[in-house]
Design an enzyme around this catalytic site. Structure first.
Site, short mmCIF file in Angstrom:
data_model
loop_
_atom_site.label_atom_id
_atom_site.label_comp_id
_atom_site.label_asym_id
_atom_site.label_seq_id
_atom_site.Cartn_x
_atom_site.Cartn_y
_atom_site.Cartn_z
N GLY A 85 0.81 -1.13 -0.07
CA GLY A 85 0.17 -0.06 -0.03
C GLY A 85 0.86 1.22 -0.32
N ILE A 86 0.39 2.30 0.47
CA ILE A 86 1.07 3.66 0.51
C ILE A 86 1.11 4.19 1.88
CG2 ILE A 86 0.08 4.33 -2.12
CD1 ILE A 86 -1.94 5.85 -0.73
N GLY A 87 2.41 4.93 1.77
CA GLY A 87 2.52 5.69 3.01
C GLY A 87 3.67 5.03 3.96
N GLU A 138 0.22 -1.27 -6.76
CA GLU A 138 -0.54 -0.10 -7.50
C GLU A 138 0.26 1.03 -7.87
OE1 GLU A 138 -5.10 -0.33 -5.45
OE2 GLU A 138 -3.42 0.38 -4.50
N ASN A 167 -10.72 7.22 2.87
CA ASN A 167 -10.54 7.49 1.84
C ASN A 167 -11.16 6.56 0.55
OD1 ASN A 167 -8.40 9.08 2.70
ND2 ASN A 167 -6.80 7.47 2.83
N GLY A 188 -7.48 -0.54 -3.65
CA GLY A 188 -7.20 -1.59 -4.48
C GLY A 188 -6.96 -2.76 -3.29
N LYS A 218 -4.23 8.09 17.66
CA LYS A 218 -4.78 9.57 18.43
C LYS A 218 -4.11 9.07 19.81
CE LYS A 218 -8.26 11.13 15.59
NZ LYS A 218 -7.80 12.32 15.16
#
Lengths: 509, 509
Positions: free
Chosen positions: A275-277, A300, A390, A394, A414
């Site tokens: 994934g991203i990040g 992706e 979001n 995918g 948090k």
């Protein structure tokens, strides 16, 4: 933001298109109220920017004059802030799909002002082509050039571009002269037919090229070519924090155990999707640290972390639908573009995320999430069950069909007020049937072959220590119910952690 | 139940196997405590019966003598009562996967005595082959004959048979001389490699044959051939009730609307998958009534309803993994077996349920369910969130990848005490991302392109009238929360309907 003085048409090699060159506001004026528009753009990369800004300006003028003006937006995935953000601020978006990360658009979605449809990234294109959402009126697609025979050169993302070009009744091309000319040749555009005429997708390894480097368009549908000069939405690269590094190390440990058990090819793994990040970058860094060489990615998005690994040889081949880089990485990419062309392929998201291909290749799927419950159900989208973050993106395409499906998350959010492991997830995007391994900074829970009761114990063991006793207490009392069943729960308490957070600001009692 | 006098070896054409012929209790004696066993069997069809009964007898004797004896059961799908039922009653099942409909086994699963793993039917075989659950010790497979060159002729189901034959260390064949010899030639056995060596599956239409009619086995692994003479678990055919007929008619109406909109080929539809039971039979009957001819089915199971449609020409080709018929239908099948061989293909469940093929063919997926929530999430497995019914089966394989995914249910259960449409499903097997259309006797809710708020209104409209006001009230109050969000909910009430049913016996207030 729109520079109307740009007049460099040197990238238009097919002279027929010269007559179509107009300014962004002229192009926007062609788009009526209620239009359905397919935009290019995937994780901030390859979005048109001039035309959306011009649409927003037009909408604001029309609204000020008391006229209605709303459009529907179909994209690849998330777009630049100057697409989703500026159109959301202009309050001219009736409908949005399939993925958004812009805070202004998110606000419209959560207030119900913009209808949002959350759909798997592999599915949107064919559903549009098959007419599930009505006609697509316009495609607005960023390109980096037009070849002599009228083919279109994509920019930093492929996404659903070819599908929108095929489906739309009219096409607006935004030719961005700031995108590197060297992008030509990175792409592999392959189009599937609609049922009952679909064929096997002839891709057998992550490195196969099965299409052409160019997009095609029916010239007669093109109503405008708008010249632009813009940068992609540039992601800043955050240094890895301790928690992300620990998650990455736990993933590497899991892979080592799988190799030792003979379930993953030694030193090679199988094609990786990540994934991203920050967490995804940490996983890639951990694989580099573990000494892997020559890996393949079938994913992706290529972000900074993956570019680094291509550079140092950890990754030999990266297939994706978009290049989404920080300014530093863009500079590196432009400097060594010929090297990267040997190692990177950009594909339509129907192909990068194809269930057929993900299962065939045996992709190892690694995705982030918001929360998991003790039985392995995953919430990827709705904070506290109601507030859209979001979208599913995918993650479902990969998690359902991957050889392995891992979900990664810090154990709390948090500042500790939210536990990522809860009794019952407040929304489910990935079911227990699709979750194989959950990873936090405290370890990994390998849920394969486990009954729900066994899964619960493994999930509690990787929860944050502050929440373990609470989870164990819930589970024990659920098992002690008169008819606990296969999946023990106390229904009156199952969502109480979320309810408490909403009321007190913390899941803690 | 075991007839030890059967000694007809005429179906064993490869003489090497004659030396392996032993009695069921001798075969069962070869199976140690803690063995993992792959059984044939899919929706009651094609299960071995003598060996399971002998295992149960052995377990009971060992238990009576104070010894431990437990096995793990892997199957195709649900088995005959003389497999799951008798082994559950003998309390000798440590682990069960992937699907069960037997009440005794269900009881063991819900008490936690038997660990149960609920996995997509298309996924179990490769996960076993890739070693996710440890070694498979035995395969116990029903066959109808052995060819001269040692190939195995399957019976009424294919399921995971070839996968178990490949994976198991030892093989027991149960040769059922009561299965029609004419079953030879119905099957199409195709085997996929493990990643990274998988190839495209070369099937382009539901009627393609891509494998061989026989199963293969390593002769040296075969430790026993047990001769048997048994019937499949015979499903009784229930006459269609009014509610099922209304659901079937609503499905036919939906198809007519899709044809009119150009989204389904006129008069042809696309290959149909339909679940099992009364509602599925009613849908097929409605299609026949509507005058369709020459349809194709790409499904899991062929039941009476589908056989009728093959006979009357409504269905020209039915592909499935099992033939599960009532006694009357068995008689009809045997009488006209040559006719049916032209129109029926039986495949491994990795192929019948393959995500790759379901998406390629554009299958129209129709599955039953327990409950749906107002946003389109589906519970197919856990009654009141805790009590396992049967398992997810192949519904996820088809719903996720189908061209259309329909979920069908009567609007109420238990005489109206349970609403099939609820505020929040108590378990999620199919997410909002995979649900296109929900059908009850009150109509169909076409959720495609709808935001959650729009979906809620459509779902409430097809709920039972007794529950519509309650649902509308919940939804309205959820939307009126301070921060309703994309998916409005009142978390403290979301599961209250189920909680009320548990406490009062009805979801009604």
């Amino acid at each position: 933001m729109i520079d109307n003085t740009i007049n460099d048409t040197s990238r238009i090699k097919d002279a027929r298109y010269l007559s179509k060159v107009i300014k962004a506001d002229e192009a926007a004026a062609l788009i009526p109220h209620k239009s359905q528009i397919g935009f290019s753009g995937f994780v901030g990369a390859g979005s048109p920017l001039y035309v959306p800004i011009a649409i927003a300006n037009r909408a604001q003028k029309l609204h000020a004059a008391g006229n209605e003006y709303k459009i529907s937006i179909y994209s690849g995935a998330s777009t630049d802030v100057d697409l989703d953000g500026i159109l959301a601020k202009a309050n001219c978006v009736e409908f949005r799909t399939p993925f958004n990360t812009d805070p202004s658009m998110r606000g419209r979605i959560n207030s119900g002002e913009t209808r949002y449809l959350d759909v798997h990234l592999s599915s949107l294109a064919w559903q549009v082509e098959c007419g599930y959402f009505g006609d697509m009126d316009f495609a607005v697609i960023e390109i980096s050039g037009i070849t002599e025979d009228g083919k279109l050169i994509p920019t930093t993302s492929v996404g659903n571009n070819q599908a929108w070009l095929n489906a739309a009744k009219k096409v607006i091309l935004e030719l961005n002269i700031n995108q590197p000319k060297e992008l030509e040749g990175f792409h592999d555009i392959y189009v599937q037919a609609k049922p009952p005429f679909r064929e096997p997708i002839p891709l057998k390894t992550a490195r196969d090229r099965i299409g052409t480097p160019y997009m095609s368009v029916d010239f007669d549908k093109v109503v405008a070519v708008v010249l632009s000069s813009t940068d992609d939405r540039l992601n800043s690269f955050t240094p890895l924090d301790e928690v992300s590094i620990a998650i990455g190390d736990n993933v590497a440990k899991f892979f080592a155990a799988e190799e030792a058990a003979g379930r993953l090819p030694k030193g090679k793994l199988l094609p990786l999707q990540s994934g991203i990040g920050n967490v995804a970058n940490a996983v890639l860094a951990a694989l580099s640290k573990a000494g892997y060489k020559g890996l393949e990615c079938y994913s992706e998005v290529i972000q900074d972390g993956m570019l680094d690994l291509v550079k140092d040889g950890t990754v030999d081949l990266a297939s994706a639908s978009a290049l989404s880089l920080s300014p530093t990485a863009v500079e590196e990419f432009r400097k060594n573009v010929d090297f990267y062309k040997e190692h990177i392929i950009l594909r339509p998201q129907e192909i990068s995320n194809s269930p057929e291909l993900v299962r065939r290749l045996g992709v190892v799927a690694m995705n982030g999430m918001l929360e998991a419950d003790i039985y392995g159900n995953i919430n990827s989208t709705n904070v506290m069950g109601t507030q859209m973050m979001n979208g599913i993106g995918g993650s479902g395409d990969f998690a359902r069909n991957g050889y392995l499906s891992l979900f990664l998350t810090p154990s709390v959010a948090k500042g500790g007020a939210i536990s990522a492991i809860v009794p019952f997830v407040s929304h489910i995007d990935h079911t227990e049937h699709d979750t194989m391994v959950v990873v936090t900074e405290y370890g990994y829970a390998d849920l394969r072959g486990c009954s729900p009761r066994q899964r619960a114990q493994k999930m509690i063991a990787i929860a944050h220590p502050d929440y373990r006793d609470m989870l164990q207490d819930y589970f024990d009392r659920a098992c002690a119910q008169p008819k606990p069943g296969h999946t023990p729960h106390i229904l009156s308490e199952a969502l109480s952690w979320h309810d408490r957070f909403n009321k007190t600001g913390s899941m803690k009692k």
